[in-house]
Write an enzyme that holds these catalytic residues in place. Structure first.
Site, PDB file in Angstrom:
ATOM      1  N   CYS A  31       6.981  -4.448  -1.173  1.00 21.02           N
ATOM      2  CA  CYS A  31       7.135  -3.878   0.180  1.00 21.02           C
ATOM      3  C   CYS A  31       6.857  -4.959   1.223  1.00 21.02           C
ATOM      4  CB  CYS A  31       6.203  -2.694   0.352  1.00 21.02           C
ATOM      5  SG  CYS A  31       6.195  -2.011   2.029  1.00 21.02           S
ATOM      6  N   CYS A  34       4.235  -3.923   3.859  1.00 19.33           N
ATOM      7  CA  CYS A  34       2.899  -3.926   3.249  1.00 19.33           C
ATOM      8  C   CYS A  34       2.308  -5.328   3.264  1.00 19.33           C
ATOM      9  CB  CYS A  34       2.969  -3.395   1.829  1.00 19.33           C
ATOM     10  SG  CYS A  34       3.598  -1.696   1.690  1.00 19.33           S
TER      11      CYS A  34
END
Length: 566
Positions: A31, A34
């Site tokens: 991600c 993230c």
């Protein structure tokens, strides 16, 4: 480290049960948001830890949790879930640290009670702000500002105050008064005190910078990536390190792309300077990321959602964290921005509708034009077909008429022969019967009982243009053009290759000659005019030895012009 990584479902459950207030970030290694938000999460964890451990912060990756991701109803990454005594109190999906702080505040998470603090020297009370300031001024060598004279007090109050003051504080005051009297210095003015304050601030800043721990940024680089760049690709160590530090994502591909763009920089081979340690001792908030910056266009983005929107709209991929805070829009500015967006959308919608309308009109025009062209083509083809049919019927009628005349001549000849030979014929009919031929009979001579000899076919070289015009007049089905092509081949071969014997003879019995040359008026006459003559067997036209070369060349040029103009 304040941020705890949870490597299994058991560790996740233990973390929730062992901490009264637990903030867990459910993340994924693949991600992008993230990864970009992890430094902010670490800063948030350090912040909560520095305030007494009000909230324990942990991070769990989906590849370590397995089915625990579904049991916690995780639908997006990253997702921040707050647990109080093991019970979920709220969650935030996506990168939104303001929302996370608001969620923690609304949950009423309390700091731990650490009791009353004491200094290392014992139970002495903390110095006042004036005393601390005077101490710093004394450290810099600046005279301390004298305190304002105290108001007169009663004897009882004085005794009480003297009793309540610590001995050390009383001693310090007495020593400072004695030093002032002994030195005989005058009290500093307000301007001097202000200058001293500025010097103090600068000195404090310098001291803080000295306290900041500097680290080597290359220590955290991936060794495998360095080895691939240096051993496999041949980059120097300093260039490989700079490529991994400055490239996109810290990957080998990003490093190679960055090195290709900056390989000619003047400072490409200079040493890499040390940088302040992330989250280290000095400064209050100066190194905390408050926004994101696009390195390709320089735009400052307030949060990760705006970063993703900017990346999708522009295709930019080079971003970094920024300490610059983005000023939030006021209600008036938000309303104005909304109106601008609405106006832009309306303009784009109007432009699209106009473009679609114009395209629809052009498509309809094209459709009508194609329909008209198809109708014209169909009519032209029908007219050409009618002309070909009419010409074919005319040719059939003419051939039938000639055949009747030939048969009548044959019959008249047989009658005369029988009359001359007492009813007998000297010749017999062949198996094919009366086979039409190109030989022309003089019907008048046959009627008189005399068989006329074959007449030699003659043509005038001066009428070559007339012969070509006659052949070109055959338009139906392109027959005239085909005939001109065959004639050009016959004459051109003789002109271009006069030494080859095969081009000096034309077989009049082959299919090409019979179907494309013989039926057309002027075709055979043109060949005879340029120097060809019938051989004795009557099955070929042979070029005469005394044929005029200039006439052949001129005829070739005329045939080429007629073929091109057909």
């Amino acid at each position: 480290m304040a941020l705890t990584e949870l490597s299994s479902p058991e560790a996740l459950q233990s973390f929730k049960s062992s901490n009264a207030n637990a903030l867990i970030c459910f993340s994924a290694t693949w991600c992008g948001p993230c990864k970009a938000a992890k430094p902010q999460l670490e800063a948030l964890a350090s912040e909560y830890q520095s305030t007494g451990g009000a909230v324990a912060v942990g991070i769990a990756y989906e590849h370590n949790l397995g089915d625990a991701v579904h049991s916690n109803n995780i639908r997006a990454f990253p997702t921040y879930v707050l647990f109080v005594d093991g019970t979920e109190k709220g969650r935030v999906e996506g990168v939104n640290f303001d929302g996370i702080r608001r969620m923690v505040d609304e949950a009423g998470c309390k700091k731990k009670d650490l009791g009353v603090g004491h200094s290392l020297g014992g139970a002495a009370t903390a110095a006042s702000a004036e005393d601390a300031r005077a101490a710093r001024l004394a450290k810099l060598g600046a005279p301390a500002r004298a305190a304002p004279p105290p108001a007169p007090a009663s004897a009882s109050e004085s005794v009480a105050d003297d009793d309540s003051k610590p001995a050390a504080a009383v001693k310090d005051v007495e020593m400072e008064d004695a030093a002032d009297i002994a030195s005989g210095e005058e009290k500093p003015t307000d301007a001097a005190a202000a200058a001293a304050d500025e010097s103090m601030v600068e000195a404090d800043a310098a001291a803080e910078e000295e306290k900041t721990e500097m680290v080597d940024p290359t220590e955290s680089l991936n060794k495998e990536h360095l080895d691939a760049l240096t051993s496999s690709m041949g980059f120097t160590l300093i260039r490989a390190q700079k490529g991994l530090l400055n490239g996109n994502g810290g990957t080998v591909e990003g490093a190679v792309e960055w090195l290709m763009q900056h390989q000619d920089d003047a400072d490409i081979d200079e040493p890499i300077p040390f940088v302040p340690k992330a989250g280290g001792g000095g400064g209050a908030g100066g190194g905390v990321a408050q926004s994101y910056k696009c390195n390709e266009c320089g735009k400052i983005l307030s949060n990760m959602a705006n970063l993703e929107l900017h990346a999708n709209k522009t295709g930019h991929s080079d971003f970094e964290e920024s300490t610059k805070a983005v000023k939030p829009l006021t209600a008036e500015e938000k309303a104005k921005k909304v109106e601008e967006i609405k106006a832009l959308l309306k303009a784009k919608r109007t432009e699209r509708e106009e473009a679609e309308k114009a395209q629809s009109i052009e498509s309809e025009k094209a459709r009508r034009f194609m329909g008209q062209e198809m109708a014209k083509t169909r009519e032209q083809m029908e007219r050409e077909a009618l002309k070909r049919d009419a010409l074919m019927r005319k040719k059939e009628k003419e051939a039938a008429r000639r055949e009747r005349e030939r048969l009548r001549a044959e019959i008249a000849k047989d009658k005369l022969e029988r009359q001359a030979n007492k009813g007998k014929l000297k010749t017999t009919l062949g198996a094919d019967g009366y086979n039409p031929s190109a030989v022309q009979y003089d019907v008048a001579d046959l009627a008189e009982g005399v068989v006329a000899p074959k007449k030699a076919f003659k043509a005038d070289p001066k009428k070559i243009d007339e012969y070509i015009t006659k052949v070109s007049s055959y338009k139906a089905g392109g027959d005239g053009q085909k005939c001109l092509k065959i004639l050009l081949a016959y004459v051109g071969n003789v002109v271009d290759k006069p030494e080859e014997e095969k081009f000096r003879s034309i077989n009049t019995e082959n299919k090409a000659f019979k179907t494309k040359v013989k039926p057309f008026l002027g075709a055979k006459a043109l060949l005879v005019a340029v120097g060809f003559k019938q051989n004795e067997a009557g099955d070929a036209l042979v070029l005469k030895e005394d044929a005029d070369r200039d006439t052949l060349k001129e005829t070739k040029a005329k045939l080429e012009a007629a073929y091109a103009a057909y």
